[in-house]
Design a protein around this motif. Structure first.
Motif, short mmCIF file in Angstrom:
data_model
loop_
_atom_site.label_atom_id
_atom_site.label_comp_id
_atom_site.label_asym_id
_atom_site.label_seq_id
_atom_site.Cartn_x
_atom_site.Cartn_y
_atom_site.Cartn_z
N LEU A 248 -48.07 23.62 -17.28
CA LEU A 248 -49.44 23.84 -16.91
C LEU A 248 -49.61 25.28 -16.76
CD1 LEU A 248 -52.52 23.41 -16.29
CD2 LEU A 248 -51.83 23.11 -13.85
N ILE A 249 -50.22 25.91 -17.74
CA ILE A 249 -50.48 27.55 -17.66
C ILE A 249 -51.87 27.79 -17.45
CG2 ILE A 249 -49.89 29.48 -18.90
CD1 ILE A 249 -47.49 27.94 -18.95
N LEU B 147 -57.19 8.10 -19.52
CA LEU B 147 -56.45 6.81 -18.80
C LEU B 147 -56.47 6.90 -17.29
CD1 LEU B 147 -54.20 4.71 -19.11
CD2 LEU B 147 -52.57 6.53 -18.83
N HIS B 148 -56.56 8.01 -16.83
CA HIS B 148 -56.73 8.26 -15.47
C HIS B 148 -58.04 9.50 -15.05
CE1 HIS B 148 -53.03 6.36 -14.65
NE2 HIS B 148 -52.33 7.33 -14.98
N PRO B 149 -59.11 9.02 -15.03
CA PRO B 149 -60.40 9.60 -14.86
C PRO B 149 -60.17 10.57 -13.65
CG PRO B 149 -60.89 7.52 -15.47
CD PRO B 149 -59.38 7.40 -15.07
N GLU C 294 -48.96 11.70 -12.97
CA GLU C 294 -50.17 10.88 -13.52
C GLU C 294 -50.76 11.79 -14.55
OE1 GLU C 294 -51.55 8.04 -9.80
OE2 GLU C 294 -52.50 9.84 -10.15
N LEU C 295 -50.46 13.22 -14.08
CA LEU C 295 -51.29 14.01 -15.25
C LEU C 295 -50.51 13.93 -16.60
CD1 LEU C 295 -53.26 16.36 -15.50
CD2 LEU C 295 -51.57 18.03 -14.73
N LEU C 296 -49.42 13.83 -16.49
CA LEU C 296 -48.52 13.58 -17.58
C LEU C 296 -48.90 12.60 -18.44
CD1 LEU C 296 -44.80 15.03 -17.16
CD2 LEU C 296 -46.73 15.86 -18.50
#
Ligand code: AKG
Ligand code: FE2
Length: 690
Positions: free
Chosen positions: A438-439, A229-231, A287-289
């Motif tokens: 995020l791990i 979706l968000h390259p 955006e990452l989510l």
């Protein structure tokens, strides 16, 4: 170069073919073994369940990330300090790191005590590629102890039963010796029960062996199926990072950076070496989510992030490693960890496992007390509107649980918590919303090659699947082959080129010799013509011969090279460009000039001209010595040389004028009477005296 590409393709195809064959063999073997081990595991589950309900302790099989985590209930894990303060709830035992955290602590509902925590038995099996379970210390190599570490322990006295290596799991006798006491205490008493457990364990071992293959298959499928979706979020950009984080990193990169200075920029959890600082910008987290949720909804295959979290995403499979996580580790995190954890490999982190964990009301709520398969862990909170769900930290894993004191740390969205992987920790349950984190488990092969962080032994490295050598090693060998092939090819090309040049040089030499002779010949004819002018009665035949033999356009020396005489080449007209129509006349003028020059001065002047023939440079050792000329020695510049010839011609003509006036008649008659052939002969031996 075409041959080179073919070699590359051939070599890489061979490698891939071997690799895939080996993988197929591994897959088959694994499949066969999986089914038998599954049964064993089921039996073991039953046994532990019975035992858990019967006895007043928690059967915790802590796998140390690479083994079985057998725990009756996940809520028993935050049994923090319970041994020190019997009757207290685990959460009561958590000490807060900040005032805010204290408030947070007061709002928290007391968790279940150990006594009432034993509910359903749960087998949590770390699901990572095998090489990440225990000592991937270099590419394809694995710690020999790949089978699950079965650590079955009551909470108050953790017993770590170190695993026999894979080979020995197959050795029933050895396994019996190692595990009978614990298994008996858990209710495994009959021979049949024991056999069933063996099968299950073997299946788990084999399942782990296949994990890297299944992960590779998933990665390939995701690449084929999934459209991001968000390259842009796959490639780390400075704009994603919180300004304070960039400042911290900037400080760490400075030559005068030190731990004390850095600590002033971070929130520290006293005594635990756990640090908190902003990492990302809010917009990037959102955006990452969105990207991760988009992936979740897609049809692409998904693996479990690890053996403990049921929900989340493996970022390497999604394609985040090379463009995002690795640069983040290398360029931003390592400067920080170098200062904070030099004793844990913080200065030499060279790989990672990165994933996102997700908690939701109807999914995972929390995460049990554990340690990571990492030297250093970064845990960044990404959002989404959750309440509660703080982290808590205890001691390093070596410290008995009974002596551990835990502290709770608030985890804020966009911020990261940095801690040692071997430090025990867990996540408290959320009470609403979703919690995404995020791990990044960061690893240092320099450290784990000496001591496996999972089994605490010196690892004996095994070659991974794919032949006797690792893929990279094989790739390096191909590269070496290619380099050698390239060297041979390039040398051949160079040899060919130089051979052509040498041939050309020798052709030029021969051509020059012939031209020189021709020049002498023309000179003689010219001289004869001059004399004929002075003595008309004798010179007419020579003058006639000259005009007949040497037309005023470029003469041909077909007999020498089978090609046209090229006056332009010979004279190098670059410095004196002429219209094509003027070339012949100019050529003749020049030729005449050279002819006289040959006689008047050192004939080697001719070779100087050849050197200025810059389309065909002569290599070292072929330069001719420059003669002393009236216009100065060593003039290479073409028009200068040309002028000098013209000047010489002029002086020659003047001399000629004087001479014809002063020469005796008898001399002139004798010369004019000589046959032309004889004159030419004399000219070639350069003895004409004027
Ligand atoms: O949920 C969390 O924040 C903890 C995750 C964690 O510790 C891990 O994945 O190793
Ligand atoms: Fe963890």
């Amino acid at each position: 170069m075409d041959a080179l590409s073919k070699t590359v393709v051939l070599e890489i195809s061979k490698l891939v073919e071997i690799e895939s064959k080996m993988l197929k063999i591994e897959i088959n073997r694994g499949r066969n073994e999986i089914s038998s081990l599954t049964e064993k595991l089921q039996l073991m589950e039953k046994l532990l369940y019975m035992q858990g309900n019967r006895q007043d302790f928690t059967a915790v099989a802590m796998v140390r990330d690479r083994g079985l985590v057998l725990q009756p209930d996940r809520t028993t894990q935050p049994a923090i300090n319970s041994s020190q303060h019997p009757g207290e709830s685990p959460r009561d035992a958590i000490t807060s790191s900040t005032t805010e955290d204290t408030n947070q602590q007061q709002r928290v509902e007391p968790a279940q005590s150990i006594e009432n925590a034993v509910l359903e038995p749960e087998i949590v099996i770390k699901e990572e590629p095998l090489e990440e379970q225990c000592g991937v210390f270099d590419n394809r190599s694995k710690c020999e102890s790949v089978n699950p570490v079965v650590v079955i322990a009551p909470v108050k006295s953790e017993v770590d039963l170190c695993p026999p290596p894979v080979r020995q799991v197959a050795d029933k006798q050895q396994f019996r010796l190692d595990y009978t006491p614990v298994l008996r205490s858990l209710g495994c008493v009959t021979e049949q029960q024991f056999e069933e457990i063996l099968v299950k364990i073997q299946q788990e071992v084999d399942r782990r062996k296949c994990l890297d293959i299944t992960s590779a298959e998933r990665t390939a499928a995701i690449r084929d199926i999934y459209r991001p979706l968000h390259p842009h979020v796959y490639h780390l950009q400075e704009s994603f990072l919180a300004p304070r984080f960039k400042q911290i990193v900037e400080y760490c990169r400075g030559i005068s950076a030190c731990e004390e200075g850095l600590l002033e920029l971070l929130d520290e959890m006293p005594g635990h070496r756990v640090y908190r600082f902003p990492v990302f910008e809010k917009q990037f987290c959102e955006e990452l989510l969105q990207e991760l949720e988009h992936f979740e909804k897609s049809a692409a295959p998904k693996g479990r992030p690890n053996t403990m979290n049921h929900y989340g995403i493996l970022l390497n499979e999604l394609g985040f490693d090379s463009g995002f996580i690795s640069p983040l580790r290398e360029l931003y995190l390592r400067p920080i960890t170098t200062l904070l954890y030099p004793d844990c490999g913080g200065h030499c982190l060279d790989s990672q496992k990165a994933f996102v964990v997700k908690y939701d009301i109807n999914e995972d709520l929390d995460l049990s007390y554990h340690y990571d398969n990492a030297e250093i862990t970064l845990n960044v909170s990404l959002g989404k509107d959750f309440t509660e769900g703080n982290l808590y930290f205890g001691n390093m894993k070596q410290v008995p649980l009974s002596e551990s004191e835990c502290a709770e740390v608030e985890h804020r969205v966009t911020e990261g918590l940095l801690h040692r992987g071997q430090q025990m920790h867990g996540a408290l349950p959320i009470s609403s919303g979703q919690r995404w984190n995020l791990i990044i488990w960061m690893r240092a092969s320099e450290v784990r090659n000496k001591l496996c962080p999972m089994c605490q032994r010196k690892p004996s490295l095994l070659e991974g699947a794919g032949g006797t050598r690792g893929f990279r090693t094989q790739l390096a060998m191909i590269w070496e082959k290619l380099t050698k092939a390239a060297l041979v090819e390039i040398s051949n090309i160079a040899d060919e080129c130089s051979a052509v040049l040498h041939t050309e040089i020798s052709l030029h030499k021969t051509e020059n010799e012939a031209l020189k002779k021709r020049c002498y010949s023309l000179e003689v004819q010219l001289r004869a013509a001059r004399e004929a002018q002075s003595y008309p009665g004798h010179g007419s035949s020579l003058a006639h011969r000259h005009s007949a033999d040497q037309p005023h356009h470029s003469p041909e020396i077909e007999g020498v090279f089978g090609k046209d005489w090229c006056m332009e080449l010979w004279r190098d007209d670059k410095a004196l460009p002429r219209e094509k129509g003027n070339v012949d006349a100019a050529a003749m003028t020049s030729l005449q000039a050279q002819t006289i020059d040959l006689i008047e001065s050192d004939p080697e002047l001719i070779f100087v001209k050849e050197e200025s023939y810059d389309d065909h440079p002569i290599g070292h050792g072929h330069h001719m010595p420059l003669p002393e000329t009236p216009t100065g020695a060593g003039i290479f510049e073409n028009n200068m040389l040309h002028r000098s010839v013209e000047q010489q011609l002029q002086s020659e003509l003047n001399n000629f004028q004087l001479m014809t006036e002063s020469h005796s008649t008898s001399q002139a008659c004798t010369q004019a009477a000589l046959p032309t052939e004889h004159l030419i002969d004399e000219a070639t031996i350069n003895t004409i005296d004027i």
